[in-house]
Design a protein around this motif. Structure first.
Motif, PDB file in Angstrom:
ATOM      1  N   PHE A 267      99.171 -48.299-101.903  1.00  0.00           N
ATOM      2  CA  PHE A 267     100.279 -47.431-102.332  1.00  0.00           C
ATOM      3  C   PHE A 267     101.592 -48.036-101.874  1.00  0.00           C
ATOM      4  CE2 PHE A 267     103.008 -43.673-101.051  1.00  0.00           C
ATOM      5  CZ  PHE A 267     103.457 -43.393-102.323  1.00  0.00           C
TER       6      PHE A 267
ATOM      7  N   THR B  35     105.376 -39.455-102.022  1.00  0.00           N
ATOM      8  CA  THR B  35     104.473 -39.843-100.933  1.00  0.00           C
ATOM      9  C   THR B  35     103.660 -38.676-100.407  1.00  0.00           C
ATOM     10  OG1 THR B  35     106.022 -41.591-100.305  1.00  0.00           O
ATOM     11  CG2 THR B  35     104.365 -40.964 -98.684  1.00  0.00           C
TER      12      THR B  35
ATOM     13  N   THR C 189     100.857 -37.906-102.706  1.00  0.00           N
ATOM     14  CA  THR C 189      99.891 -39.011-102.712  1.00  0.00           C
ATOM     15  C   THR C 189      98.977 -38.919-101.497  1.00  0.00           C
ATOM     16  OG1 THR C 189     101.459 -40.427-103.891  1.00  0.00           O
ATOM     17  CG2 THR C 189      99.641 -41.519-102.762  1.00  0.00           C
TER      18      THR C 189
ATOM     19  N   LEU D 234      98.078 -47.419-106.523  1.00  0.00           N
ATOM     20  CA  LEU D 234      98.577 -46.072-106.785  1.00  0.00           C
ATOM     21  C   LEU D 234     100.087 -46.113-106.992  1.00  0.00           C
ATOM     22  CD1 LEU D 234      96.613 -44.135-103.995  1.00  0.00           C
ATOM     23  CD2 LEU D 234      95.945 -44.539-106.375  1.00  0.00           C
TER      24      LEU D 234
ATOM     25  N   ILE E 134      95.399 -36.935-109.172  1.00  0.00           N
ATOM     26  CA  ILE E 134      95.450 -38.289-108.604  1.00  0.00           C
ATOM     27  C   ILE E 134      94.110 -38.632-107.967  1.00  0.00           C
ATOM     28  CG2 ILE E 134      96.647 -39.817-106.985  1.00  0.00           C
ATOM     29  CD1 ILE E 134      99.076 -37.898-107.202  1.00  0.00           C
TER      30      ILE E 134
END
Length: 372
Positions: A199, A209, A212, A277, A326
Motif C-alpha cells: 500500500f 489510509t 485501507t 492496493l 477492499i
C-alpha cells in the motif's frame, strides 16, 4: 523555439508525484531532435538527476521561499533568457509572466471541500496559496494541461474554462518498472517477508489510509494465509494513531512501515508484492497503478475520479468508502488463481497505452500550436 520549463523541485532527494512527472517528460523532450531549445529552471538540490545537453540547459535559481522563487525570481529569469514560452509544471505559476504561459494543473482538489486540515503547517500554507493563486493564473494561461479527461471535465465545470483552453495529456510510467527477478536483499530492507500486500499511502486524506487499514483487518480475519502489509511513506506514529482510531491495534504485528521508499527500489517491491492496493478516494491520474501493472502485479483501486479511466475497464475496482469491498477483493485474488492470472495479464496489456515519450510528443505539439 526557445522553451522554458519550470521544474523547481526535481533536484530534491525525496521526490513525489509531480516531481517525477516533470522529470520524465523533460527527459523525453531532451531526446527529441525537434530544433527546440529547452531551458529547465530548477531550485538547487542534491539529486542531480538531469544533465545539460545540446538542446537542454539547466538553469538553477536560488530564492529563500517558494513564493519569492515563483513570483519574483522565475519571471525575472524567464525575461533574461528571452524565451518564447514558459511551461509551469506543478499547478501554480507567476501571476505576472513576460511570455505566453502553459500551466499543467494536475488537479483542483484544493478548490474542493475537504474533511481535515493539512497535517503540517507547510502543507496548510501550500493549500491556501494554491486556492488563492490558481484562479488568477488560469485567466492568463494560453493553455491549461491536465492529466486525465476526468480532471479536464472537472476543471472546466468548476472554473468555467472554455474547452479550447484546456487539454488532457496522459502521464506515462518509467520503463524501469517491468517484470524482473526479485532481489530479496532489496525487499528485506523494507520487510522481512517476500510475499506481501503493498500500500502506497501518505497523510493526505484522499489516500484513504484509515479505511485501507480497516479493510486489512477484515482480510486478516478471513484469510488463511494472512499476508503482511507493507505501507510506504507513512511514519509509525501516524499509523498507530489510525489503528487506535479504528480500534484495530491487534493488526500491528502484521504491518511494516519503513517510511519513504527510494524510487529505484519500488520496481523490486512491486514485483515481490502479491497485490498493490490503491483504493484512493480521489486521484487525477494515478501513476503507481501503471507501475504496479507493468511489474505484473494485480491492482485494487477505487471506482471514483480518474482511476477507472486510467486503470481501464478490466481492472479490479471497488468502492473506496467500503472497507469490506477492499477486503473482499483481496480475498478473491487470494483464493482464485485464474482471476489472479487474468488480472496480471490485463495489467501488462493495459500499460501499453501509456508512455513518457507519448506525453512529451503531446507537450511539444501544445508548444508548437501556441507559437504558430
Amino acid at each position: 523555439m526557445r522553451i522554458a520549463i519550470e521544474a523547481q523541485r526535481i533536484f530534491r532527494p525525496y521526490k513525489h508525484g509531480m516531481d517525477f512527472v516533470a522529470l520524465e517528460a523533460i527527459r523525453e523532450l531532451q531526446k527529441r531532435d525537434d530544433g527546440n531549445e529547452y531551458y529547465i529552471i530548477v531550485a538547487p538540490g542534491k539529486d542531480r538527476c538531469l544533465e545539460n545537453s545540446k538542446n537542454l540547459s539547466i538553469i538553477e535559481l536560488k530564492c529563500p521561499t517558494y513564493f519569492l522563487w515563483e513570483q519574483i525570481g522565475l519571471p525575472r529569469i524567464v525575461k533574461q533568457l528571452k524565451v518564447d514560452l514558459l511551461h509551469c509544471t506543478s499547478n501554480t505559476a507567476p501571476i505576472q509572466c513576460p511570455v505566453p504561459l502553459v500551466l499543467t494543473l494536475h488537479d483542483i482538489i484544493y478548490l474542493e471541500p475537504r474533511q481535515h486540515r493539512s497535517p503540517s503547517l507547510y502543507q496548510e500554507m501550500g493549500w491556501y496559496y494554491r486556492r488563492w493563486i490558481v484562479p488568477r493564473i488560469l485567466k492568463k494561461a494560453k493553455k491549461i494541461i491536465t492529466v486525465s479527461h476526468f480532471e479536464c471535465n472537472r476543471i472546466q465545470q468548476a472554473l468555467n474554462i472554455p474547452s479550447e483552453c484546456i487539454t488532457a495529456v496522459y502521464n506515462g510510467y518509467s520503463t524501469h518498472f517491468h517484470q524482473q527477478e526479485v532481489d530479496v536483499n532489496i525487499v528485506h530492507k523494507y520487510i522481512p517477508e517476500t510475499d506481501f500486500l503493498f500500500f502506497l499511502g501518505n497523510t493526505d486524506p484522499k489516500k484513504n489510509t484509515a479505511r485501507t487499514l480497516k479493510a486489512y483487518s477484515i482480510y486478516l480475519q478471513q484469510s488463511t494465509i494472512k499476508r503482511p502489509l507493507l505501507i510506504a511513506d507513512l511514519k509509525e506514529e501516524y499509523v498507530d494513531s489510525l489503528l487506535q482510531q479504528e480500534n484495530i491495534t491487534n493488526i500491528k504485528p502484521y504491518l511494516y512501515h519503513p517510511g519513504y521508499i527510494n524510487n529505484s527500489d519500488l520496481a523490486t517491491l512491486y514485483n515481490a508484492a502479491f497485490v498493490f492496493l490503491y483504493p484512493s478516494l480521489r486521484e487525477s491520474f494515478g501513476i503507481p497503478m501503471l507501475e504496479a501493472m507493468a511489474c505484473g502485479t494485480p491492482i485494487i483501486t477505487g471506482n471514483t475520479s480518474a482511476m477507472p479511466e486510467v486503470a481501464g475497464p478490466g481492472a479490479l475496482t471497488i468502492n473506496p468508502y467500503k472497507p469490506k469491498e477492499i477486503a473482499d477483493a483481496i480475498l478473491r485474488l487470494e483464493t482464485n488463481s485464474t482471476m489472479y492470472q487474468q488480472q496480471q495479464n490485463y495489467g501488462l496489456e493495459r500499460v501499453n497505452f501509456f508512455s513518457w515519450k507519448q506525453t512529451a510528443n503531446e507537450l511539444a505539439d501544445v508548444y508548437k500550436n501556441i507559437l504558430l
